[in-house]
Design a protein around this motif. Structure first.
Motif, PDB file in Angstrom:
ATOM      1  N   ALA A  44       0.836  -1.203   0.000  1.00  0.00           N
ATOM      2  CA  ALA A  44       0.000   0.000   0.000  1.00  0.00           C
ATOM      3  C   ALA A  44       0.873   1.256   0.000  1.00  0.00           C
ATOM      4  O   ALA A  44       0.599   2.209  -0.744  1.00  0.00           O
ATOM      5  CB  ALA A  44      -0.928  -0.002   1.211  1.00  0.00           C
ATOM      6  N   ALA A  45       1.921   1.248   0.806  1.00  0.00           N
ATOM      7  CA  ALA A  45       2.813   2.414   0.877  1.00  0.00           C
ATOM      8  C   ALA A  45       3.511   2.654  -0.455  1.00  0.00           C
ATOM      9  O   ALA A  45       3.617   3.796  -0.921  1.00  0.00           O
ATOM     10  CB  ALA A  45       3.840   2.214   1.989  1.00  0.00           C
ATOM     11  N   LEU A  46       3.976   1.591  -1.072  1.00  0.00           N
ATOM     12  CA  LEU A  46       4.656   1.754  -2.364  1.00  0.00           C
ATOM     13  C   LEU A  46       3.695   2.266  -3.437  1.00  0.00           C
ATOM     14  O   LEU A  46       4.070   3.095  -4.268  1.00  0.00           O
ATOM     15  CB  LEU A  46       5.305   0.440  -2.786  1.00  0.00           C
ATOM     16  N   GLN A  47       2.456   1.794  -3.396  1.00  0.00           N
ATOM     17  CA  GLN A  47       1.477   2.275  -4.375  1.00  0.00           C
ATOM     18  C   GLN A  47       1.112   3.733  -4.132  1.00  0.00           C
ATOM     19  O   GLN A  47       1.010   4.525  -5.067  1.00  0.00           O
ATOM     20  CB  GLN A  47       0.215   1.407  -4.336  1.00  0.00           C
ATOM     21  N   SER A  64       2.588   4.243   8.707  1.00  0.00           N
ATOM     22  CA  SER A  64       2.045   2.978   9.200  1.00  0.00           C
ATOM     23  C   SER A  64       2.893   1.803   8.718  1.00  0.00           C
ATOM     24  O   SER A  64       3.200   0.887   9.494  1.00  0.00           O
ATOM     25  CB  SER A  64       0.600   2.813   8.719  1.00  0.00           C
ATOM     26  N   ALA A  65       3.290   1.834   7.462  1.00  0.00           N
ATOM     27  CA  ALA A  65       4.139   0.763   6.927  1.00  0.00           C
ATOM     28  C   ALA A  65       5.487   0.752   7.642  1.00  0.00           C
ATOM     29  O   ALA A  65       6.003  -0.305   7.998  1.00  0.00           O
ATOM     30  CB  ALA A  65       4.336   0.942   5.423  1.00  0.00           C
ATOM     31  N   GLY A  66       6.045   1.931   7.851  1.00  0.00           N
ATOM     32  CA  GLY A  66       7.312   2.012   8.578  1.00  0.00           C
ATOM     33  C   GLY A  66       7.185   1.456   9.984  1.00  0.00           C
ATOM     34  O   GLY A  66       8.062   0.732  10.467  1.00  0.00           O
ATOM     35  N   GLN A  67       6.079   1.776  10.646  1.00  0.00           N
ATOM     36  CA  GLN A  67       5.864   1.292  12.012  1.00  0.00           C
ATOM     37  C   GLN A  67       5.684  -0.226  12.049  1.00  0.00           C
ATOM     38  O   GLN A  67       6.237  -0.901  12.920  1.00  0.00           O
ATOM     39  CB  GLN A  67       4.633   1.974  12.627  1.00  0.00           C
ATOM     40  N   LYS A  80      13.717   2.158   4.172  1.00  0.00           N
ATOM     41  CA  LYS A  80      13.565   2.577   2.772  1.00  0.00           C
ATOM     42  C   LYS A  80      12.215   3.255   2.530  1.00  0.00           C
ATOM     43  O   LYS A  80      12.130   4.272   1.846  1.00  0.00           O
ATOM     44  CB  LYS A  80      13.734   1.380   1.844  1.00  0.00           C
ATOM     45  N   ILE A  81      11.168   2.679   3.102  1.00  0.00           N
ATOM     46  CA  ILE A  81       9.835   3.263   2.923  1.00  0.00           C
ATOM     47  C   ILE A  81       9.762   4.641   3.567  1.00  0.00           C
ATOM     48  O   ILE A  81       9.240   5.589   2.985  1.00  0.00           O
ATOM     49  CB  ILE A  81       8.747   2.316   3.474  1.00  0.00           C
TER      50      ILE A  81
END
Length: 166
Positions: A44-47, A64-67, A80-81
């Motif tokens: 989701a984060a990459l998109q 949220s993805a990082g967490q 990276k995100i």
């Protein structure tokens, strides 16, 4: 509804399920659902990062993805995100949150790299187990044809795992 919104919501449902299994003490399911949540949130984060427009929800998903990556020990991917998210134009509050999280992630990367590596030594012994001493954390093994016991240092957890003590 956008694809990244659907991925994010599904990831959060998996993360909630992980919390339920954690409360029940079912760690196998906990790790499985955490991993599923991470994979979906990462996607989701990459998109959302590929979206040309900057909007608040974009950086909520990135953070949220990082967490999630941080929580399950995926430090380098989380790094990276977060770095990609900081390249955008997040609001001051979102930038601050991502920077704080990135500091924690970076610290764990450094600590992980500085941990001494342990080599696994495998020693094959055969004989009769004669003593399991929890207090001294040792097992006594009498090898065939030997009179003297060989004492092996073992953790209390390992002893309790393989031997029933009442």
């Amino acid at each position: 509804m956008s694809a990244f919104t659907l991925l994010h919501r599904t990831a959060m449902e998996f993360y909630d399920l992980a919390g339920i299994y954690k409360a029940k003490g079912q760690t196998d399911f906990l790790k499985d659902y955490q991993e599923r949540a991470w994979l979906l949130e990462q996607e989701a984060a990459l998109q959302v990062l590929a979206e040309p427009d900057d909007f608040t929800f974009k950086y909520v998903i990135v953070n949220s993805a990082g967490q999630l990556g941080y929580n399950i020990g995926r430090y380098e991917e989380a790094q990276k995100i977060l770095q990609l998210g900081l390249l955008g134009n997040p609001s001051d509050i979102h930038r601050h949150e991502m920077e704080l999280l990135l500091e924690k992630v970076n610290q764990n990367i450094v600590e992980t790299k500085n941990e001494p590596t342990t080599e696994e030594n495998i020693l094959e012994l055969s004989g009769t187990l004669t003593v399991a001493n929890v207090q001294e954390q040792t097992l006594g093994l009498r090898e065939q044809g030997q009179e003297q016991l060989r004492h092996i240092k073992v953790s209390v957890d390992a002893i309790k795992k393989y031997f029933a003590f009442t």
